[in-house]
Enzyme design. Sequence first.
Site, PDB file in Angstrom:
ATOM      1  N   ASP A 334       0.703  -1.316   0.061  1.00  0.00           N
ATOM      2  CA  ASP A 334      -0.019  -0.155  -0.176  1.00  0.00           C
ATOM      3  C   ASP A 334       0.737   1.069  -0.033  1.00  0.00           C
ATOM      4  O   ASP A 334       2.023   0.942   0.384  1.00  0.00           O
ATOM      5  CB  ASP A 334      -1.051  -0.117   1.481  1.00  0.00           C
ATOM      6  CG  ASP A 334      -2.219   0.732   0.809  1.00  0.00           C
ATOM      7  OD1 ASP A 334      -2.026   1.689   0.157  1.00  0.00           O
ATOM      8  OD2 ASP A 334      -3.153   0.655   1.726  1.00  0.00           O
ATOM      9  N   GLU A 534     -10.390   7.080   4.198  1.00  0.00           N
ATOM     10  CA  GLU A 534      -9.377   6.558   5.121  1.00  0.00           C
ATOM     11  C   GLU A 534      -9.192   7.321   6.746  1.00  0.00           C
ATOM     12  O   GLU A 534     -10.307   7.706   6.880  1.00  0.00           O
ATOM     13  CB  GLU A 534      -7.871   6.895   4.526  1.00  0.00           C
ATOM     14  CG  GLU A 534      -7.773   5.906   3.068  1.00  0.00           C
ATOM     15  CD  GLU A 534      -6.673   5.893   2.418  1.00  0.00           C
ATOM     16  OE1 GLU A 534      -5.490   5.666   3.238  1.00  0.00           O
ATOM     17  OE2 GLU A 534      -6.298   6.032   1.354  1.00  0.00           O
TER      18      GLU A 534
HETATM   19  C1  BGC Z   1      -5.092   2.898   0.354  1.00  0.00           C
HETATM   20  C2  BGC Z   1      -5.304   1.699  -0.593  1.00  0.00           C
HETATM   21  C3  BGC Z   1      -5.376   2.435  -1.941  1.00  0.00           C
HETATM   22  C4  BGC Z   1      -3.888   2.979  -2.384  1.00  0.00           C
HETATM   23  C5  BGC Z   1      -4.050   3.522  -3.574  1.00  0.00           C
HETATM   24  C6  BGC Z   1      -3.734   3.704   0.173  1.00  0.00           C
HETATM   25  O1  BGC Z   1      -3.710   4.718   0.742  1.00  0.00           O
HETATM   26  O2  BGC Z   1      -4.993   2.381   1.566  1.00  0.00           O
HETATM   27  O3  BGC Z   1      -6.760   1.300  -0.392  1.00  0.00           O
HETATM   28  O4  BGC Z   1      -5.590   1.234  -2.894  1.00  0.00           O
HETATM   29  O5  BGC Z   1      -3.952   4.077  -1.460  1.00  0.00           O
HETATM   30  O6  BGC Z   1      -4.673   4.647  -3.760  1.00  0.00           O
HETATM   31  C1  BGC Z   2      -3.465   9.313  -2.382  1.00  0.00           C
HETATM   32  C2  BGC Z   2      -4.229   7.991  -1.949  1.00  0.00           C
HETATM   33  C3  BGC Z   2      -3.431   7.448  -1.107  1.00  0.00           C
HETATM   34  C4  BGC Z   2      -3.220   8.215   0.284  1.00  0.00           C
HETATM   35  C5  BGC Z   2      -2.276   7.660   1.023  1.00  0.00           C
HETATM   36  C6  BGC Z   2      -3.275  10.111  -1.146  1.00  0.00           C
HETATM   37  O1  BGC Z   2      -2.506  11.304  -1.533  1.00  0.00           O
HETATM   38  O2  BGC Z   2      -4.189   9.918  -3.470  1.00  0.00           O
HETATM   39  O3  BGC Z   2      -4.440   7.440  -3.219  1.00  0.00           O
HETATM   40  O4  BGC Z   2      -4.205   6.389  -0.466  1.00  0.00           O
HETATM   41  O5  BGC Z   2      -2.589   9.488  -0.377  1.00  0.00           O
HETATM   42  O6  BGC Z   2      -2.311   8.029   2.282  1.00  0.00           O
END
Ligand code: BGC
Ligand code: BGC
Length: 856
Positions: A334, A534
């Site tokens: 991730d 998130e």
């Molecule tokens: C998320 C994932 C996601 C990835 C890509 C991460 O922060 O936990 O679920 O697929 O970002 O965007």
């Molecule tokens: C991205 C997400 C990712 C996240 C990670 C964002 O800036 O766009 O895809 O999951 O950061 O914490």
Amino acid sequence: MANGRDFTRVGGGVLLAALLLALVSCKGDGKADQDAASTQAGANASPWPEVKWPLAEDAALEQRIDALLATLTMEEKVGQVVQGDIASITPDDVRKYRLGSILAGGNSDPGGRYDAAPAEWLALADAFYEASMDTSQGGKAIPVMFGIDAVHGQSNIVGATLFPHNIGLGATRNPDLLRRIGEITALETRVTGMEWAFAPTVAVPQDDRWGRSYEGYSESPEVVASFAGAMVEGLQGRPGTPEFLDGRRVAASVKHFLGDGGTTNGKDQGDTRIGEAELVRIHAAGYPPAIAAGAQTVMASFNSVNGVKMHGNKPLLADALKGRMNFGGFVVGDWNGHGQVEGCTNTDCPATINAGLDMAMASDSWKGFYESTLAAVKAGTIPQERLDDAVRRILRVKFRLGLFEAGKPSQRAVGGKFALLGAQEHRAVARQAVRESLVLLKNQGGLLPLQPRQRILVAGDGAHDVGKQAGGWTLNWQGTGTRRIDFPNADSIFEGIARQAKAAGGEAALAIDGDYRQKPDVAIVVFGEDPYAEFQGDLPNLLYKPGNDTDLELIRRLKADGIPVVAVFLSGRPLWVNRELNAADAFVAAWLPGSEGGGIADVLLRKPDGGVQHDFTGKLSFSWPRTATQYANNVGQEGYDPLFAFGFGLTYADNGDLAPLPEESGVTGEQGASGVFYARGDLAPGMALRLEGDQGQSLTVTSLPGALEGDLLRVTGVDHLAQEDARRFAWSGAGPASVVLQSHSPIDLQRETNGDVMLVLTLRPERIPTEEVSLGASCGDGCRASLPLRDALAGLPADQWTTLGVPLKCLATAGADTGKLDSVLQLRTAGELQLSVSRVALGALNEAQHMLPCTR
Ligand code: BGC
Ligand code: BGC
């Protein structure tokens, strides 16, 4: 009485049944039954089920891989195990470094525009593909894999069909529908050039305060298990059939392995403390069916299990997942998740590869990660066999997808067929999903279904806001800041109601604030949570919008006028809404329905001839809390005592009366929304506002106005959105002084820093001095960061309210340890500065009108 009724229907044997079903359904394999039998508990001491990987060994494929592998340099091999984000990598970088994969993170778009056209996405996919196949500067042609968060449809792209988020799908209890949704998602993803979806999420959320609860189908492992295989099959096609991973399908990524839904206090990226048997029974439930369906990738999780970060967890990644459960695809990391492993940084982490990760999501850190990994292989820190195994696994997936022969994305089966985005047929499936996801919690006196031929008032800020009904992971990461025109193929909830009312000879009027001239016969109030994703959605308790009773007041006002009210609640989790439940006559939990607001009218409104169009069939897949502190009360647990039990959901045949509910939330003391440090004139609990001079002068502001000795710095109350909700700070210019937003105990914003979170100030510059002004933060003894602010302030519209974003990353680069901030904001100058501030809070990239440039 509806509360307390036990509608639990799933017994202990159902997980096993779901598992067996998933295993047996992989056709063309006579041994499936036999293997499935060995998953039975007790057959082996290990709690981990043995799973049958559905793809037989393919000698020809292995030969091709051997042959290719034999020609690869160490650099090229390392390139394959690194994935960069399109915001931080160019096709030229791929050409040079021969990286195996790219991704588009939630906030990463062609040209940096969240509303980039589908054709721009496809052109970008072509450019990266061509770079990966271009050998003019040396290297082997290995097609790049492009992954994206197609988590509720191809949800990053304008015009795509947006399905309900998983929490709503959980309420449908309809795995066949999930399969169809997977197919459509895959198809629309292929249209824009990607061959890899970061879905499905098979988290089993156990604490509804978790900001990712809505990404999970259910708190019940049985429900999650019943969906996981179907969704993987929908996305990828069924193994052994010609459609498997063909040009209309994508590789799935089952996530997040493991225990993402079990962290202490529902803290995103936290620690899941649990015994192995429970870990397997609850949190691993989705994996056996997904693996049995041939899932090509699994994404490692940010969280720890019993203190060990999953990205460095060999027993779980290598031994349990790949070993015991026979997962035959590759494990992707991730977003900089490897950087959280002990002893690692975002740019250096051999331990993650050694633990079994095959590809690191080194979004913005890919170059450093590539270099350090190469060095580690050369030094033998990463064994050559481990690297070869990772590359093999990745190449297998690329070969299975047929990428070596596929040509560029725009030339593949549906590449560029933009009419498929939001196609009528697709939207019809999404609308069905909306209908089946709705859960009826109250229907006093049988108010619903409504006669369409009457005067219907549609109110509430969710009534005509597609962005709000779609939730996070929609066009951008947080799903915020979108406009109606960003959703050409969608209906708001109001639009759906209005169309049907009109067709039946009735009339629906939209009034967000509920005002009307002619008294309506009935009102539908649509309200709920605003989009989040998130950790930004983590909550301290299950209060709905603490301190803001606008929606409740709206319902009560309409009721006081003698208008029956139907409440339609949009949310990413069950929340404590007893007051709203009491105030409204009917109450529908609508979750985050996506683009098809019309699905709501399908169920709420009768046919023109008076008959029922569609009855409610949705059943809670998450238990509804009795109080705002009942956040981890899940079906099957001891002392289970929800307000509405797992499985609850009224139909039109039921008596929907609900006796008045108690209105004490159970939350004591002040509890602020997380991530808001100052707003509406109030400091968040634990925060203090201080004025400080360099000569030891200091003042903790507890009343207004306030001033430092000699009027060096003054604070007064001024109005922005409400009376005295803002603070005006005026520096006299007689000497250096600072405004400090201090925290009683250190604040940990490390994960927010890892994402693109910013500190967002809502402010109004009133007088800008020529002297330097700085913005900083502090983090304990001798730990601080300071960024120049004067020029940025001078560039803002004078005397106007605006928002200024300060990326946490900039504070970190400037020296702040964002894991232990004891002040989140320090404004300092020796000049004659005057400005007003009405809000200080964390926010996403797109949540500020202006941004402080990231320089020291
Ligand atoms: C998320 C994932 C996601 C990835 C890509 C991460 O922060 O936990 O679920 O697929 O970002 O965007
Ligand atoms: C991205 C997400 C990712 C996240 C990670 C964002 O800036 O766009 O895809 O999951 O950061 O914490």
